[in-house]
Design a protein around this motif. Structure first.
Motif, PDB file in Angstrom:
ATOM      1  N   GLY A 142      -9.835  -0.307  -3.492  1.00 45.41           N
ATOM      2  CA  GLY A 142      -9.494  -0.980  -2.239  1.00 45.41           C
ATOM      3  C   GLY A 142     -10.477  -2.083  -1.930  1.00 45.41           C
ATOM      4  N   ALA A 143     -10.062  -2.984  -1.030  1.00 45.95           N
ATOM      5  CA  ALA A 143     -10.954  -4.081  -0.628  1.00 45.95           C
ATOM      6  C   ALA A 143     -10.693  -4.467   0.827  1.00 45.95           C
ATOM      7  CB  ALA A 143     -10.750  -5.282  -1.547  1.00 45.95           C
ATOM      8  N   GLY A 144     -10.102  -3.550   1.606  1.00 49.04           N
ATOM      9  CA  GLY A 144      -9.869  -3.812   3.028  1.00 49.04           C
ATOM     10  C   GLY A 144     -11.079  -3.401   3.845  1.00 49.04           C
ATOM     11  N   GLY A 145     -10.857  -3.178   5.142  1.00 47.14           N
ATOM     12  CA  GLY A 145     -11.960  -2.865   6.048  1.00 47.14           C
ATOM     13  C   GLY A 145     -12.689  -1.583   5.673  1.00 47.14           C
ATOM     14  N   ALA A 146     -11.938  -0.536   5.310  1.00 47.06           N
ATOM     15  CA  ALA A 146     -12.573   0.746   4.991  1.00 47.06           C
ATOM     16  C   ALA A 146     -13.351   0.645   3.678  1.00 47.06           C
ATOM     17  CB  ALA A 146     -11.517   1.838   4.901  1.00 47.06           C
TER      18      ALA A 146
ATOM     19  N   ASN B 165      -8.947  -3.352  -6.869  1.00 45.99           N
ATOM     20  CA  ASN B 165      -8.000  -3.518  -5.768  1.00 45.99           C
ATOM     21  C   ASN B 165      -6.715  -4.130  -6.296  1.00 45.99           C
ATOM     22  OD1 ASN B 165      -7.371  -3.460  -2.928  1.00 45.99           O
ATOM     23  ND2 ASN B 165      -7.502  -5.691  -2.945  1.00 45.99           N
ATOM     24  N   ARG B 166      -5.593  -3.801  -5.607  1.00 46.55           N
ATOM     25  CA  ARG B 166      -4.292  -4.375  -6.003  1.00 46.55           C
ATOM     26  C   ARG B 166      -4.405  -5.892  -6.098  1.00 46.55           C
ATOM     27  NH1 ARG B 166       0.604  -3.525  -1.868  1.00 46.55           N
ATOM     28  NH2 ARG B 166      -0.872  -4.634  -0.522  1.00 46.55           N
ATOM     29  N   THR B 167      -4.970  -6.520  -5.084  1.00 49.39           N
ATOM     30  CA  THR B 167      -5.198  -7.962  -5.127  1.00 49.39           C
ATOM     31  C   THR B 167      -6.617  -8.166  -5.668  1.00 49.39           C
ATOM     32  OG1 THR B 167      -3.843  -8.092  -3.137  1.00 49.39           O
ATOM     33  CG2 THR B 167      -5.086 -10.070  -3.711  1.00 49.39           C
TER      34      THR B 167
ATOM     35  N   ARG C  42      -9.500 -10.096  -3.988  1.00 52.47           N
ATOM     36  CA  ARG C  42     -10.201  -9.500  -2.833  1.00 52.47           C
ATOM     37  C   ARG C  42     -11.333  -8.580  -3.297  1.00 52.47           C
ATOM     38  NH1 ARG C  42      -6.761  -6.787   1.666  1.00 52.47           N
ATOM     39  NH2 ARG C  42      -8.583  -7.251   2.958  1.00 52.47           N
TER      40      ARG C  42
ATOM     41  N   ALA D 163     -10.073   3.971  -0.959  1.00 46.33           N
ATOM     42  CA  ALA D 163     -10.067   3.333   0.355  1.00 46.33           C
ATOM     43  C   ALA D 163      -8.858   2.403   0.452  1.00 46.33           C
ATOM     44  CB  ALA D 163     -11.359   2.576   0.583  1.00 46.33           C
ATOM     45  N   THR D 164      -7.789   2.723  -0.303  1.00 48.83           N
ATOM     46  CA  THR D 164      -6.538   1.979  -0.125  1.00 48.83           C
ATOM     47  C   THR D 164      -5.630   2.816   0.774  1.00 48.83           C
ATOM     48  OG1 THR D 164      -5.112   2.927  -1.853  1.00 48.83           O
ATOM     49  CG2 THR D 164      -6.710   1.259  -2.556  1.00 48.83           C
ATOM     50  N   SER D 165      -4.543   2.201   1.237  1.00 49.38           N
ATOM     51  CA  SER D 165      -3.606   2.975   2.049  1.00 49.38           C
ATOM     52  C   SER D 165      -2.500   3.576   1.177  1.00 49.38           C
ATOM     53  CB  SER D 165      -3.049   2.116   3.178  1.00 49.38           C
ATOM     54  OG  SER D 165      -2.798   0.816   2.733  1.00 49.38           O
TER      55      SER D 165
ATOM     56  N   MET E 280      -9.952   8.831   1.263  1.00 46.37           N
ATOM     57  CA  MET E 280     -10.155   8.652   2.712  1.00 46.37           C
ATOM     58  C   MET E 280      -8.935   9.104   3.512  1.00 46.37           C
ATOM     59  SD  MET E 280     -12.098   5.142   3.459  1.00 46.37           S
ATOM     60  CE  MET E 280     -13.618   4.678   2.665  1.00 46.37           C
ATOM     61  N   ILE E 281      -7.793   9.171   2.845  1.00 43.08           N
ATOM     62  CA  ILE E 281      -6.580   9.640   3.531  1.00 43.08           C
ATOM     63  C   ILE E 281      -6.720  11.143   3.781  1.00 43.08           C
ATOM     64  CG2 ILE E 281      -4.085  10.014   3.203  1.00 43.08           C
ATOM     65  CD1 ILE E 281      -4.136   7.343   1.565  1.00 43.08           C
TER      66      ILE E 281
ATOM     67  N   GLY F 280     -10.179  12.778   3.506  1.00 41.59           N
ATOM     68  CA  GLY F 280     -10.967  12.019   4.477  1.00 41.59           C
ATOM     69  C   GLY F 280     -11.141  12.668   5.836  1.00 41.59           C
TER      70      GLY F 280
ATOM     71  N   LEU G 165     -13.345  11.261   9.260  1.00 44.72           N
ATOM     72  CA  LEU G 165     -12.815  11.142  10.624  1.00 44.72           C
ATOM     73  C   LEU G 165     -13.671  11.964  11.592  1.00 44.72           C
ATOM     74  CD1 LEU G 165     -10.451  10.252  12.492  1.00 44.72           C
ATOM     75  CD2 LEU G 165      -9.300  12.375  11.850  1.00 44.72           C
TER      76      LEU G 165
END
Ligand code: NDP
Length: 313
Positions: free
Chosen positions: A165-169, A189-191, A194, A226-228, A255-256, A278, A282
């Motif tokens: 992942g490469a988003g906020g989390a 990451n998919r992209t 990023r 850390a991807t969705s 993280m899910i 995750g 939380l």
């Protein structure tokens, strides 16, 4: 629970003119488990506070924060999509939140006679004096504490980690893992662009950390999702099961937490890896937020039980 469902119990009877308020702002927010977790903690601590959830449209975030401050809320948590936008809406932002580029906890603070700023929750009777909003980020420390507890792993120093992942989390995880002293970080990451961008950014803060924006050829001590991908029941794993079988990383953390076992965790378990979801992240981001507000140790086992009840039962 539906809006029109009847609620009863001693907590409701306790609400009076002295009751103080915390809240989570998100959009949407009805999925949030934070009210269940925090209200259980507030009851256990014997605090006449309540924790609410408010669906705040992104266009209204600044007004909602200003309103909470004007009503002397004790604190606010922020969830998707507000964590980044809030950075520019607060009077003070902690170094950690600034580094992570996101705020998940706001503490409203009052100025005392000597000019010192004290969280309102530590002196809720004080309803005079100037206030300020102070932004923090407890997500990253929540992850670190969860990894250490779930894997009985007291020290992450020297570890090799594959982060998906490469988003906020993912950004929070990468910077926290770097701060924990890991030796090697692989980012996928998919992209892909990023992941490369995140690798560059982490490198500027932690130049000694070896970072590769690619899958590792060797095995690793830890994989963190850390991807969705995994949030929906039929989502595939974000990592090839063949890679898991052949490399067999020691630990796999997703993280899910809803569903409790994602395809990634199922396949990792089948491959012989230790796994954790995750929920602990939380829990511990919430515990850290509560401790910032009230200055007392959070009753984590009560909060954990409330989360498990709310999410899984
Ligand atoms: P973002 O929207 O910022 O990032 C989403 C990430 O997931 C991106 O890297 C994106 O890749 C990737 N992604 C999305 N869809 C797919 C797909 N179909 N296939 C592969 N990759 C995909 O979200 P956050 O970073 O805020 O959250 C990420 C995850 O972490 C979520 O599942 C969230 O629930 C969880 N989380 C858990 C917390 C906890 O307390 N346990 C706290 C915070 C987050 P791309 O860049 O290509 O779009």
């Amino acid at each position: 629970m539906a809006y029109n469902q009847r609620v009863s119990g001693p907590s409701i009877a306790m609400i009076n003119a002295s009751t103080r308020v915390c809240a989570v702002f998100g959009h949407p927010v009805r999925h949030s488990a934070s009210p269940a977790m925090h209200n259980a903690a507030l009851d256990a601590l014997g605090l006449n506070w309540r924790y609410l959830a408010a669906a705040v449209h992104p266009d209204d975030l600044a007004a909602a924060i200003a309103g909470a401050r004007a009503m002397r809320y004790l604190g606010v948590n922020l969830t998707v999509p507000h964590k980044v936008a809030a950075l520019e809406m607060l009077e003070v932002v902690s170094a950690k939140a600034r580094l992570l580029g996101a705020v998940n906890t706001i503490v409203f603070e009052a100025r005392g006679p000597a000019g010192e700023w004290t969280p309102l929750g530590r002196n809720p009777e004080d309803d005079s004096g100037p206030l300020r909003s102070h932004g923090h980020n407890t997500d990253a420390v929540g992850l670190a504490r969860s990894l250490k507890e779930d894997f009985q792993w007291s020290d992450l120093r020297g570890a090799t980690v594959l982060l998906l992942g490469a988003g906020g989390a993912a950004r929070a995880a990468a910077l926290q893992l770097a701060e924990e002293g890991i030796a090697r970080l692989f980012l996928v990451n998919r992209t892909a662009a990023r992941a490369e961008e995140l690798a560059g950014e982490v490198s500027t803060h932690f130049p000694a950390l070896k970072i590769t924006a690619n899958l590792p050829g060797e095995t690793v001590d830890l994989v963190v999702n850390a991807t969705s991908l995994g949030l929906k029941p039929n989502d595939p794993a974000p990592l090839e099961s063949e890679w898991l079988r052949t490399h067999r990383p020691a630990r796999v953390y997703d993280m899910i937490y809803r569903p409790a076992e994602t395809a990634l965790l199922r396949e990792a378990k089948n491959a012989g890896c230790r796994t954790a979801n995750g929920l602990g992240m939380l829990l511990y981001q919430g515990a850290a937020a509560l401790e910032l507000w009230c200055g007392r140790p959070a009753p984590v086992e009560i909060m954990r039980a409330a989360l498990q009840q709310h999410i899984y039962v």
